[in-house]
Every structure is written in structure tokens, then in C-alpha cells.
Enzyme design. Structure first.
Site, PDB file in Angstrom:
ATOM      1  N   ASN A   1     -11.045  -2.482  -5.277  1.00  0.00           N
ATOM      2  CA  ASN A   1     -10.231  -1.611  -6.229  1.00  0.00           C
ATOM      3  C   ASN A   1     -10.932  -1.274  -7.254  1.00  0.00           C
ATOM      4  O   ASN A   1     -10.681  -0.305  -8.262  1.00  0.00           O
ATOM      5  CB  ASN A   1      -8.824  -1.842  -6.001  1.00  0.00           C
ATOM      6  CG  ASN A   1      -7.895  -1.875  -5.068  1.00  0.00           C
ATOM      7  OD1 ASN A   1      -7.042  -2.643  -4.891  1.00  0.00           O
ATOM      8  ND2 ASN A   1      -8.291  -1.010  -4.224  1.00  0.00           N
TER       9      ASN A   1
ATOM     10  N   ASN B   1       1.174   3.562  -2.867  1.00  0.00           N
ATOM     11  CA  ASN B   1       1.603   4.041  -4.189  1.00  0.00           C
ATOM     12  C   ASN B   1       1.117   5.269  -4.533  1.00  0.00           C
ATOM     13  O   ASN B   1       2.174   6.391  -5.142  1.00  0.00           O
ATOM     14  CB  ASN B   1       1.343   2.838  -5.514  1.00  0.00           C
ATOM     15  CG  ASN B   1       1.890   1.525  -5.131  1.00  0.00           C
ATOM     16  OD1 ASN B   1       2.483   1.223  -4.309  1.00  0.00           O
ATOM     17  ND2 ASN B   1       1.398   0.684  -6.067  1.00  0.00           N
TER      18      ASN B   1
ATOM     19  N   ASP C   1       0.856  -1.197  -0.150  1.00  0.00           N
ATOM     20  CA  ASP C   1       0.032   0.000   0.084  1.00  0.00           C
ATOM     21  C   ASP C   1       0.916   1.345  -0.010  1.00  0.00           C
ATOM     22  O   ASP C   1       2.031   1.292   0.480  1.00  0.00           O
ATOM     23  CB  ASP C   1      -0.776   0.102   1.321  1.00  0.00           C
ATOM     24  CG  ASP C   1      -2.219   0.975   1.177  1.00  0.00           C
ATOM     25  OD1 ASP C   1      -2.476   1.260  -0.091  1.00  0.00           O
ATOM     26  OD2 ASP C   1      -2.870   1.213   2.346  1.00  0.00           O
TER      27      ASP C   1
HETATM   28  C1  IPE Z   1      -5.576  -2.689  -0.177  1.00  0.00           C
HETATM   29  O1  IPE Z   1      -4.837  -1.316  -0.235  1.00  0.00           O
HETATM   30  C2  IPE Z   1      -5.665  -3.455  -1.384  1.00  0.00           C
HETATM   31  C3  IPE Z   1      -4.238  -3.442  -2.199  1.00  0.00           C
HETATM   32  C4  IPE Z   1      -3.196  -3.380  -1.527  1.00  0.00           C
HETATM   33  C5  IPE Z   1      -4.084  -4.426  -3.388  1.00  0.00           C
HETATM   34  P1  IPE Z   1      -6.052  -0.232  -0.517  1.00  0.00           P
HETATM   35  O2  IPE Z   1      -5.373   1.036  -0.532  1.00  0.00           O
HETATM   36  O3  IPE Z   1      -7.018  -0.521  -1.528  1.00  0.00           O
HETATM   37  O4  IPE Z   1      -6.815  -0.329   0.908  1.00  0.00           O
HETATM   38  P2  IPE Z   1      -7.846   0.835   1.682  1.00  0.00           P
HETATM   39  O5  IPE Z   1      -8.887   0.800   0.691  1.00  0.00           O
HETATM   40  O6  IPE Z   1      -7.179   2.029   2.225  1.00  0.00           O
HETATM   41  O7  IPE Z   1      -8.254  -0.113   2.899  1.00  0.00           O
HETATM   42  C1  IPE Z   2      -1.622   0.333  -3.306  1.00  0.00           C
HETATM   43  O1  IPE Z   2      -1.586   1.823  -3.225  1.00  0.00           O
HETATM   44  C2  IPE Z   2      -1.906  -0.315  -4.785  1.00  0.00           C
HETATM   45  C3  IPE Z   2      -3.185  -0.635  -5.132  1.00  0.00           C
HETATM   46  C4  IPE Z   2      -4.213  -0.782  -4.191  1.00  0.00           C
HETATM   47  C5  IPE Z   2      -3.527  -1.227  -6.187  1.00  0.00           C
HETATM   48  P1  IPE Z   2      -2.598   2.545  -3.187  1.00  0.00           P
HETATM   49  O2  IPE Z   2      -2.750   2.889  -4.939  1.00  0.00           O
HETATM   50  O3  IPE Z   2      -3.717   2.119  -2.512  1.00  0.00           O
HETATM   51  O4  IPE Z   2      -1.880   4.080  -2.796  1.00  0.00           O
HETATM   52  P2  IPE Z   2      -2.303   4.870  -1.597  1.00  0.00           P
HETATM   53  O5  IPE Z   2      -2.859   4.222  -0.494  1.00  0.00           O
HETATM   54  O6  IPE Z   2      -3.564   5.557  -2.389  1.00  0.00           O
HETATM   55  O7  IPE Z   2      -1.359   5.773  -1.514  1.00  0.00           O
HETATM   56 MG    MG Z   3      -4.090   2.405  -0.314  1.00  0.00          MG
END
Ligand code: IPE
Ligand code: IPE
Ligand code: MG
Length: 250
Positions: A69, A23, A21
Site C-alpha cells: 500500500n 473502501n 477491503d
Molecule cells: C489488502 O487490500 C490490504 C488491506 C486491506 C490493508 P488491497 O486493496 O491493498 O489489496 P489488492 O492490492 O487489491 O490485492
Molecule cells: C481497503 O480499501 C483499505 C486499504 C487497503 C488501506 P481499498 O482502499 O483497497 O479499497 P478498494 O479496494 O480500492 O475499493
Molecule cells: Mg482494495
């Protein structure tokens, strides 16, 4: 003392799961679009696979895309899917070199056909690799996994292939997407969030949880070593007393 030398080879977790998480926040910090973070996250994925294989982790499960997602902006979802395809193509050689077996969990039906094709190709090509099993959770949700397990089990009961009395933890386990995997020993989540976000609910019943502020694109092998060292310093009691654990004969 360097962190790697603190790892005890005899106590390396068998199964590590990672919620990758942060990115989007990583990219935003540099004034870039969220997808720039996803692209850079691939480097961390490569390093963590190689490092895990090298130190003797047998199973690595990475949360790459959740059922929730799908609700992200269309363009982000599209970019994530094409990144998946290009990364699988690009990483195949390195998976082979490192003797990595790739498999997936999740509802792949929802993925673009191109992604499904690439996944089956890489899965087939790496199926005899044996150093580490890499499981990518794609379009994965633990609740959905449990629902489909209940449906499959119920069908067997209705068809008299299974008696209700036979339903136990093992039967349930065998109907989850993860039926070939042992329970998770260590669950890592990056980016400072302290939640499970619908990942492996059944399989983490007794996992050690490790949360770090490091954003996924910054996560490097030293961070993995750090997590493993902390894991090794914990006492996994599984409901027993500390005395019982210290005196293994009890
Ligand atoms: C969890 O991360 C899913 C992945 C890392 C693929 P999210 O960024 O989607 O989670 P929430 O919504 O903040 O809990
Ligand atoms: C995790 O990073 C990757 C996926 C869930 C696909 P995020 O895209 O959730 O990054 P943040 O949490 O918004 O920083
Ligand atoms: Mg995230």
C-alpha cells in the site's frame, strides 16, 4: 430466526482475521474521493471490534495497511496515516471501555513518527486489558515477516545460540510478528476480491476462508454473525477423515 441466535457460543472462532477491503470502491459509488471510504471504514472497525468482544472472540487481527500500500498515491497514503492517528486518539476510550488490548504487527519503522508515538501510547495504555486482543497489521507484509524471521533465526544459528536441528515449526512461529497469537481460525475478506494479498501466509495454513461482496464501510455486525455461522457449519478436518472428526475418540 435472527442470525445472532444461530451462533453457538461453544464454537466461536478464537482468532478472526479480516482483510478490510473495498473502501475506495464504496466512495467511488457515491461519486466521492477514495479517502471518504477510508473515513467511513473506521465505523465498521469500531463495530466489528465491539461485536467480536461481545460474542467471545479472543483475538481479532485487522489488515489496515500493507507493505504494498506504500505504492499508492502520496496523498492517499498521507490521509490514511493521519486517519490512523486521529482514530487511535478517538477510539482509546472505547477500547478501554470494552477491555480491548491493542497491539500491532508490521514494520512500524516506515510509519510517520506521529503514528508510531500514538501506537506506543495506546498499546501501553491498553496492555492490561484482557477481553480481546486487537492486532492491527500496519505496514505489514507476510513475506517480509517471514524474511525477518529467517534473519533472526540465522543470526542465532551463527552465534551458536540455536542448532539447525532445533529449527521446527514452533521456532519459526516464535520469530514471526504474531508470536503471541494462535493460528487464525476464520479469515474474512470483504469487497468480493478472492485473494490473500500478502496477509498472514503462515498463520492461515488451516484457516477457514470467507469471502463476501459487502464493501468494508458497509460491513456491520450482522455480516460478522453471518460469517461466523457459516464458519460453524463447516467441518474442519485438519487432514483427517470426516468419520474421525465425528467420532472424536478416534
Ligand atoms: C489488502 O487490500 C490490504 C488491506 C486491506 C490493508 P488491497 O486493496 O491493498 O489489496 P489488492 O492490492 O487489491 O490485492
Ligand atoms: C481497503 O480499501 C483499505 C486499504 C487497503 C488501506 P481499498 O482502499 O483497497 O479499497 P478498494 O479496494 O480500492 O475499493
Ligand atoms: Mg482494495
Amino acid at each position: 430466526m435472527n442470525i445472532k441466535s444461530q451462533i453457538q457460543a461453544s464454537k466461536v472462532p478464537t482468532h478472526i482475521a479480516v482483510i478490510m477491503d473495498g473502501n475506495g470502491r464504496w466512495a467511488k459509488k457515491q461519486g466521492k474521493a477514495r479517502v471518504f471510504g477510508h473515513k467511513n471504514g473506521v465505523k465498521s472497525v469500531r463495530e466489528i471490534i465491539e461485536t467480536s468482544a461481545e460474542i467471545g472472540v479472543r483475538y481479532l487481527t485487522l489488515y489496515a495497511f500493507s507493505t504494498e500500500n506504500w505504492n499508492r498515491p502520496k496523498l492517499e497514503v498521507k490521509t490514511l496515516m493521519s486517519l490512523l492517528v486521529s482514530s487511535l486518539k478517538k477510539e482509546l476510550a472505547s477500547l478501554q471501555k470494552n477491555n480491548v488490548k491493542l497491539q500491532t504487527i508490521g514494520n512500524l519503522k516506515h510509519l510517520p513518527v506521529k503514528a508510531q508515538k500514538e501506537i506506543s501510547e495506546v498499546t501501553a495504555k491498553t496492555k492490561n486489558n484482557s477481553k480481546i486482543t486487537l492486532t492491527l497489521a500496519l505496514s505489514y507484509g507476510a513475506r517480509e515477516e517471514i524474511v525477518q524471521a529467517i534473519q533472526k533465526i540465522s543470526k542465532k544459528v551463527v552465534n551458536n545460540a540455536l542448532n539447525i536441528k532445533e529449527i521446527d515449526e514452533k521456532i519459526i512461529n516464535n520469530h514471526l510478528y504474531t508470536f503471541t497469537l494462535p493460528d487464525v481460525d476464520l479469515l474474512i475478506r470483504t469487497s468480493g476480491e478472492k485473494r490473500i494479498s500478502n496477509f498472514l501466509l503462515w498463520q492461515i495454513a488451516y484457516a477457514e476462508l470467507y469471502f463476501t461482496e459487502v464493501l468494508w464501510p458497509d460491513f456491520r455486525k450482522e455480516h460478522l454473525y453471518q460469517a461466523i455461522v457459516e464458519y460453524q457449519n463447516r467441518e474442519r478436518r485438519f487432514g483427517k477423515t470426516s468419520e474421525q472428526i465425528k467420532n472424536k475418540n478416534e
